[in-house]
Design an enzyme around this catalytic site. Structure first.
Site, short mmCIF file in Angstrom:
data_model
loop_
_atom_site.label_atom_id
_atom_site.label_comp_id
_atom_site.label_asym_id
_atom_site.label_seq_id
_atom_site.Cartn_x
_atom_site.Cartn_y
_atom_site.Cartn_z
N LYS A 12 60.95 30.84 -17.72
CA LYS A 12 60.61 30.99 -19.14
C LYS A 12 61.33 32.18 -19.76
CE LYS A 12 56.15 31.30 -18.18
NZ LYS A 12 56.17 31.17 -16.70
N ARG A 81 48.05 30.30 -22.51
CA ARG A 81 47.82 29.99 -21.10
C ARG A 81 46.45 29.38 -20.88
NH1 ARG A 81 51.51 33.06 -17.37
NH2 ARG A 81 52.51 34.58 -18.68
N ARG A 113 63.31 37.81 -7.26
CA ARG A 113 63.46 38.43 -8.60
C ARG A 113 63.51 39.96 -8.50
NH1 ARG A 113 59.61 36.81 -13.41
NH2 ARG A 113 57.97 37.38 -11.93
N ARG A 146 58.72 43.47 -8.98
CA ARG A 146 57.39 43.54 -9.60
C ARG A 146 56.30 43.50 -8.55
NH1 ARG A 146 57.44 39.23 -14.51
NH2 ARG A 146 55.41 38.78 -13.63
N ARG A 157 48.69 33.50 -8.52
CA ARG A 157 49.12 33.23 -9.90
C ARG A 157 49.34 31.73 -10.10
NH1 ARG A 157 54.19 36.91 -10.10
NH2 ARG A 157 54.68 35.82 -12.03
P1 AP5 Z 1 61.85 34.20 -14.90
O1 AP5 Z 1 62.72 33.74 -16.01
O2 AP5 Z 1 61.53 35.65 -14.83
O3 AP5 Z 1 60.54 33.29 -14.79
P2 AP5 Z 1 59.23 33.21 -15.68
O4 AP5 Z 1 58.92 31.76 -15.86
O5 AP5 Z 1 59.37 34.04 -16.91
O6 AP5 Z 1 58.20 33.81 -14.63
P3 AP5 Z 1 57.17 35.00 -14.72
O7 AP5 Z 1 56.78 35.25 -13.29
O8 AP5 Z 1 57.69 36.18 -15.45
O9 AP5 Z 1 56.05 34.35 -15.51
P4 AP5 Z 1 54.56 34.48 -15.35
O10 AP5 Z 1 54.20 33.44 -16.29
O11 AP5 Z 1 53.94 34.34 -14.03
O12 AP5 Z 1 54.28 36.02 -15.62
P5 AP5 Z 1 54.35 36.88 -16.95
O13 AP5 Z 1 55.33 37.94 -16.73
O14 AP5 Z 1 54.47 36.03 -18.16
O15 AP5 Z 1 62.56 33.74 -13.53
C1 AP5 Z 1 61.99 34.06 -12.28
C2 AP5 Z 1 63.12 34.37 -11.30
O16 AP5 Z 1 63.86 33.19 -11.02
C3 AP5 Z 1 64.14 35.38 -11.82
O17 AP5 Z 1 64.59 36.16 -10.77
C4 AP5 Z 1 65.29 34.51 -12.36
O18 AP5 Z 1 66.52 35.17 -12.27
C5 AP5 Z 1 65.23 33.31 -11.42
N1 AP5 Z 1 65.56 32.07 -12.08
C6 AP5 Z 1 65.28 31.71 -13.37
N2 AP5 Z 1 65.72 30.46 -13.60
C7 AP5 Z 1 66.24 30.03 -12.43
C8 AP5 Z 1 66.82 28.79 -12.02
N3 AP5 Z 1 66.95 27.77 -12.88
N4 AP5 Z 1 67.24 28.67 -10.75
C9 AP5 Z 1 67.12 29.69 -9.86
N5 AP5 Z 1 66.59 30.89 -10.19
C10 AP5 Z 1 66.14 31.05 -11.45
O19 AP5 Z 1 52.85 37.48 -16.98
C11 AP5 Z 1 52.44 38.42 -16.01
C12 AP5 Z 1 50.94 38.59 -16.03
O20 AP5 Z 1 50.49 39.08 -17.33
C13 AP5 Z 1 50.11 37.32 -15.82
O21 AP5 Z 1 49.99 37.00 -14.45
C14 AP5 Z 1 48.78 37.74 -16.46
O22 AP5 Z 1 48.04 38.59 -15.63
C15 AP5 Z 1 49.22 38.54 -17.68
N6 AP5 Z 1 49.35 37.67 -18.86
C16 AP5 Z 1 50.53 37.34 -19.48
N7 AP5 Z 1 50.30 36.49 -20.50
C17 AP5 Z 1 48.96 36.26 -20.51
C18 AP5 Z 1 48.11 35.44 -21.32
N8 AP5 Z 1 48.60 34.69 -22.31
N9 AP5 Z 1 46.80 35.42 -21.05
C19 AP5 Z 1 46.27 36.19 -20.07
N10 AP5 Z 1 47.02 36.96 -19.27
C20 AP5 Z 1 48.36 37.01 -19.48
#
Ligand code: AP5
Length: 204
Positions: A12, A81, A113, A146, A157
């Site tokens: 994402k 979410r 990552r 992270r 997660r």
């Molecule tokens: P990346 O692009 O970073 O993936 P992502 O989908 O953004 O994954 P996240 O882990 O950041 O999302 P998340 O939803 O778990 O956590 P968030 O930070 O939003 O890619 C991941 C890796 O893969 C990278 O190394 C990239 O280079 C690689 N990659 C990407 N595309 C690829 C491909 N096609 N092929 C191969 N490799 C690839 O949230 C963190 C925490 O915050 C949550 O757990 C929660 O506690 C809190 N939080 C956030 N939002 C909310 C909400 N709305 N409500 C409540 N709590 C929340």
């Protein structure tokens, strides 16, 4: 508003940052949450207690936090979410792009990552390595892993995602807002696939 929906590690943030070049404002709720944690504010400490266990921040805290930071031309990553969060932006969402990736692939991506602690740029030791040895291409700062990318937290997660967020796929499909993208492909291809969808729908 365009929503990027998908499990942890679906790409994402990678896709959202790629789309910024087309004039959209990209908001990663995870990045905002981590920024607040880094500042060490009272809110940041509350966030930390949930994030490090792989749990979601409660709706009554996260909803007002996010609503004050988005507008019509926002591409949203990490919100909604839960159903309550979806209701909070009902009527404002024009398209939901669901990035479909298997759990094993997500775990692999997240274990590789690395992020820049200064600018937040995302890398991957397997698929998107930095140009110089573990240093950010932009800032030259040493990349970090992270806390919540440890395998046991990633699994938790994923479990929380399946329970609370996956039902939104059907919710948005019923509203005719959902587009599915097979994201089990390399990063550049994933970004191009989403770009193509947004072009076809007239958003770029
Ligand atoms: P990346 O692009 O970073 O993936 P992502 O989908 O953004 O994954 P996240 O882990 O950041 O999302 P998340 O939803 O778990 O956590 P968030 O930070 O939003 O890619 C991941 C890796 O893969 C990278 O190394 C990239 O280079 C690689 N990659 C990407 N595309 C690829 C491909 N096609 N092929 C191969 N490799 C690839 O949230 C963190 C925490 O915050 C949550 O757990 C929660 O506690 C809190 N939080 C956030 N939002 C909310 C909400 N709305 N409500 C409540 N709590 C929340």
């Amino acid at each position: 508003m365009i929503v990027l929906l998908g499990p942890p590690g679906a790409g994402k943030s990678t896709v959202g940052r790629y789309l910024e070049r087309f004039g959209w404002k990209f908001v990663s709720v995870g990045d905002l949450v981590r920024e607040e944690m880094k500042k060490g504010t009272q809110l940041g400490q509350i966030f930390k207690s949930y994030v490090e266990r792989g749990q979601y921040v409660p709706d009554d805290i996260i909803i007002p936090f996010v609503l004050s930071r988005v507008d019509e031309r926002t591409i949203l990553d990490g919100f909604p979410r839960t159903l309550a969060q979806a209701k909070a932006i009902e009527g404002k969402v024009h398209l939901v792009v669901y990035l479909d990736v298997s759990e094993e692939e997500c775990v692999r991506r997240l274990s590789g990552r690395r992020v820049c602690p200064k600018c937040g740029r995302v890398y991957n030791i397997y698929t998107m390595p930095p140009k110089r040895d573990m240093l950010c291409d932009v800032c030259g700062v040493k990349l970090i892993q992270r806390e919540d990318d440890r395998e046991e937290v990633v699994r938790e997660r994923f479990r929380v995602y399946m329970e609370k967020t996956a039902p939104l796929i059907e919710y948005y499909r019923e509203q005719g807002l959902l587009v599915e993208v097979d994201a089990n492909v390399p990063p550049e291809e994933e970004c191009k696939r989403v770009e193509k969808v947004l072009r076809e729908k007239g958003f770029l």
